[in-house]
Design a protein around this motif. Structure first.
Motif, PDB file in Angstrom:
ATOM      1  N   LEU A   1       0.888  -1.157   0.000  1.00 61.66           N
ATOM      2  CA  LEU A   1       0.000   0.000   0.000  1.00 61.66           C
ATOM      3  C   LEU A   1       0.929   1.211   0.000  1.00 61.66           C
ATOM      4  O   LEU A   1       1.580   1.500   1.004  1.00 61.66           O
ATOM      5  N   PRO A   2       1.069   1.919  -1.138  1.00 57.79           N
ATOM      6  CA  PRO A   2       2.095   2.958  -1.280  1.00 57.79           C
ATOM      7  C   PRO A   2       1.983   4.075  -0.240  1.00 57.79           C
ATOM      8  O   PRO A   2       0.932   4.268   0.387  1.00 57.79           O
ATOM      9  N   LEU A   3       3.061   4.799  -0.097  1.00 58.58           N
ATOM     10  CA  LEU A   3       3.131   5.911   0.843  1.00 58.58           C
ATOM     11  C   LEU A   3       2.064   6.949   0.500  1.00 58.58           C
ATOM     12  O   LEU A   3       2.021   7.489  -0.602  1.00 58.58           O
ATOM     13  N   HIS A   4       1.191   7.228   1.466  1.00 62.05           N
ATOM     14  CA  HIS A   4       0.086   8.159   1.238  1.00 62.05           C
ATOM     15  C   HIS A   4      -0.248   8.881   2.544  1.00 62.05           C
ATOM     16  O   HIS A   4       0.177   8.474   3.623  1.00 62.05           O
ATOM     17  N   ASN A   5      -1.035   9.923   2.435  1.00 63.32           N
ATOM     18  CA  ASN A   5      -1.355  10.741   3.612  1.00 63.32           C
ATOM     19  C   ASN A   5      -2.821  10.610   4.013  1.00 63.32           C
ATOM     20  O   ASN A   5      -3.625   9.972   3.348  1.00 63.32           O
TER      21      ASN A   5
ATOM     22  N   ASP B   1       9.367   2.644  11.575  1.00 63.12           N
ATOM     23  CA  ASP B   1       9.992   1.859  10.517  1.00 63.12           C
ATOM     24  C   ASP B   1      10.256   0.461  11.082  1.00 63.12           C
ATOM     25  O   ASP B   1      11.373   0.141  11.481  1.00 63.12           O
ATOM     26  N   SER B   2       9.210  -0.379  11.124  1.00 62.36           N
ATOM     27  CA  SER B   2       9.341  -1.680  11.776  1.00 62.36           C
ATOM     28  C   SER B   2       8.250  -2.640  11.326  1.00 62.36           C
ATOM     29  O   SER B   2       7.273  -2.236  10.689  1.00 62.36           O
ATOM     30  N   ASP B   3       8.431  -3.923  11.692  1.00 64.45           N
ATOM     31  CA  ASP B   3       7.430  -4.943  11.399  1.00 64.45           C
ATOM     32  C   ASP B   3       6.390  -4.988  12.511  1.00 64.45           C
ATOM     33  O   ASP B   3       6.687  -4.740  13.676  1.00 64.45           O
TER      34      ASP B   3
ATOM     35  N   PHE C   1      -4.556 -10.179  11.064  1.00 61.13           N
ATOM     36  CA  PHE C   1      -3.646 -11.332  11.045  1.00 61.13           C
ATOM     37  C   PHE C   1      -2.480 -11.032  10.114  1.00 61.13           C
ATOM     38  O   PHE C   1      -2.537 -10.125   9.285  1.00 61.13           O
ATOM     39  N   GLY C   2      -1.405 -11.810  10.286  1.00 57.27           N
ATOM     40  CA  GLY C   2      -0.240 -11.667   9.423  1.00 57.27           C
ATOM     41  C   GLY C   2       0.816 -10.733   9.984  1.00 57.27           C
ATOM     42  O   GLY C   2       0.713 -10.221  11.104  1.00 57.27           O
ATOM     43  N   THR C   3       1.844 -10.511   9.159  1.00 58.89           N
ATOM     44  CA  THR C   3       2.947  -9.603   9.502  1.00 58.89           C
ATOM     45  C   THR C   3       3.122  -8.602   8.370  1.00 58.89           C
ATOM     46  O   THR C   3       3.134  -8.982   7.199  1.00 58.89           O
ATOM     47  N   MET C   4       3.234  -7.343   8.718  1.00 59.57           N
ATOM     48  CA  MET C   4       3.485  -6.326   7.700  1.00 59.57           C
ATOM     49  C   MET C   4       4.509  -5.313   8.204  1.00 59.57           C
ATOM     50  O   MET C   4       4.662  -5.110   9.419  1.00 59.57           O
ATOM     51  N   HIS C   5       5.211  -4.723   7.248  1.00 61.25           N
ATOM     52  CA  HIS C   5       6.184  -3.683   7.589  1.00 61.25           C
ATOM     53  C   HIS C   5       5.517  -2.320   7.423  1.00 61.25           C
ATOM     54  O   HIS C   5       4.860  -2.060   6.409  1.00 61.25           O
ATOM     55  N   ILE C   6       5.664  -1.493   8.436  1.00 61.67           N
ATOM     56  CA  ILE C   6       5.087  -0.150   8.410  1.00 61.67           C
ATOM     57  C   ILE C   6       6.209   0.883   8.413  1.00 61.67           C
ATOM     58  O   ILE C   6       7.126   0.817   9.243  1.00 61.67           O
TER      59      ILE C   6
ATOM     60  N   CYS D   1       3.224   3.815   4.722  1.00 62.77           N
ATOM     61  CA  CYS D   1       3.298   2.816   3.671  1.00 62.77           C
ATOM     62  C   CYS D   1       3.244   1.446   4.332  1.00 62.77           C
ATOM     63  O   CYS D   1       3.931   1.204   5.326  1.00 62.77           O
ATOM     64  N   PHE D   2       2.415   0.536   3.794  1.00 64.51           N
ATOM     65  CA  PHE D   2       2.303  -0.835   4.300  1.00 64.51           C
ATOM     66  C   PHE D   2       2.905  -1.803   3.280  1.00 64.51           C
ATOM     67  O   PHE D   2       2.590  -1.726   2.089  1.00 64.51           O
TER      68      PHE D   2
END
Length: 270
Positions: A148-152, A201-203, A164-169, A223-224
């Protein structure tokens, strides 16, 4: 939505009346009458308990319904720049923390969470739950490597719950120069480039607490990136609205070393 069920309540056999063991003895009619009356009272009591325990499914409020009801109250007068009170933030966060994938009918085995063999970026699905002029509720479904691109989120307060799951933010806030600092305005804000600072900046791995961002801080631009298949339940208050100036803008991020003035920037995507 999942519907609440009521356990099957099975009646138990009633105890028999007292019996005399001596042969040819005339039964004590008073004892039989009194015992029968007691049993009748027991039956009535059991019927009352059944009525109390067998509540209709409609009496059990679904977690998503509770969230919707709370959002109606919290965002009743939401406008651009609105921030709920600390108590309201705590309420919505607690309700979101209680929601599980099954409450919204999702599992990682569903088709839109499957890995996609393609040269293009994986497709991200959005499941619409509710939207009005005050708030919106929806779910982003990301397959592995989905971005999910960098957005405001201009003038908005946003609650995000990873189901659920793991994502980087990776998130940013705009840098606001202090009055004591001597800074060339052209170095902090431009029609296409502006200085920003990294907030997160982490998972993030489910189960975890609800994340919150605010109109001016908390990582308003983010951004996700899906490390694994994941689903994110979002509450936006107020939602995006072009007429009211809440337009979703996407950005490119560049490290400050790429600029002669040493600026860490985000460039607006045209």
């Amino acid at each position: 939505m999942g519907r609440a069920t009521v356990p099957d309540i099975k009646g138990k056999g009633f105890s028999e009346l007292d019996k005399e063991t001596k042969a040819n003895k005339v039964p004590d009619t008073n004892k039989i009458r009194n015992t029968t009356s007691s049993d009748n009272r027991g039956k009535k009591s059991r019927r009352r308990q059944r009525k109390m325990m067998a509540l209709p499914a409609s009496a059990v409020v679904h977690p998503v319904q509770r969230l919707f009801n709370a959002c109606k109250d919290v965002f009743a007068f939401a406008r651009t720049g609105f921030v709920p009170s600390p108590d309201e933030i705590e309420l919505l966060s607690a309700l979101l923390d209680e929601i599980r994938p099954g409450d919204v009918g999702l599992t990682p085995r569903m088709p839109f969470f499957s890995p996609q063999v393609t040269r293009r970026a994986p497709t991200i699905a959005y499941l619409h739950i509710h939207e009005c002029e005050r708030f919106s509720i929806g779910i982003f479904c990301l397959p592995p490597s989905g971005v999910l691109p960098l957005h405001n989120h201009p003038g908005m307060t946003v609650f995000s719950k990873l189901l659920f799951g793991t994502m980087h933010i990776k998130s940013y806030d705009w840098v606001v120069p202090t009055t004591s600092a001597v800074v060339d305005p052209s170095q902090t804000q431009h029609s296409e480039v502006r200085l920003a600072k990294v907030k997160v900046d982490s998972d993030l791995t489910a189960p975890c607490k609800t994340s919150i961002l605010y109109p001016a801080d908390g990582g308003n631009m983010h951004c996700f990136t899906a490390v694994t298949a994941c689903a994110v339940l979002d509450v936006l208050g107020p939602p995006y609205s072009d007429p009211e100036g809440r337009h979703c803008t996407y950005y490119y991020d560049y490290h400050f070393t790429r600029f002669p003035a040493g600026i860490n920037t985000r460039r607006r995507e045209s």
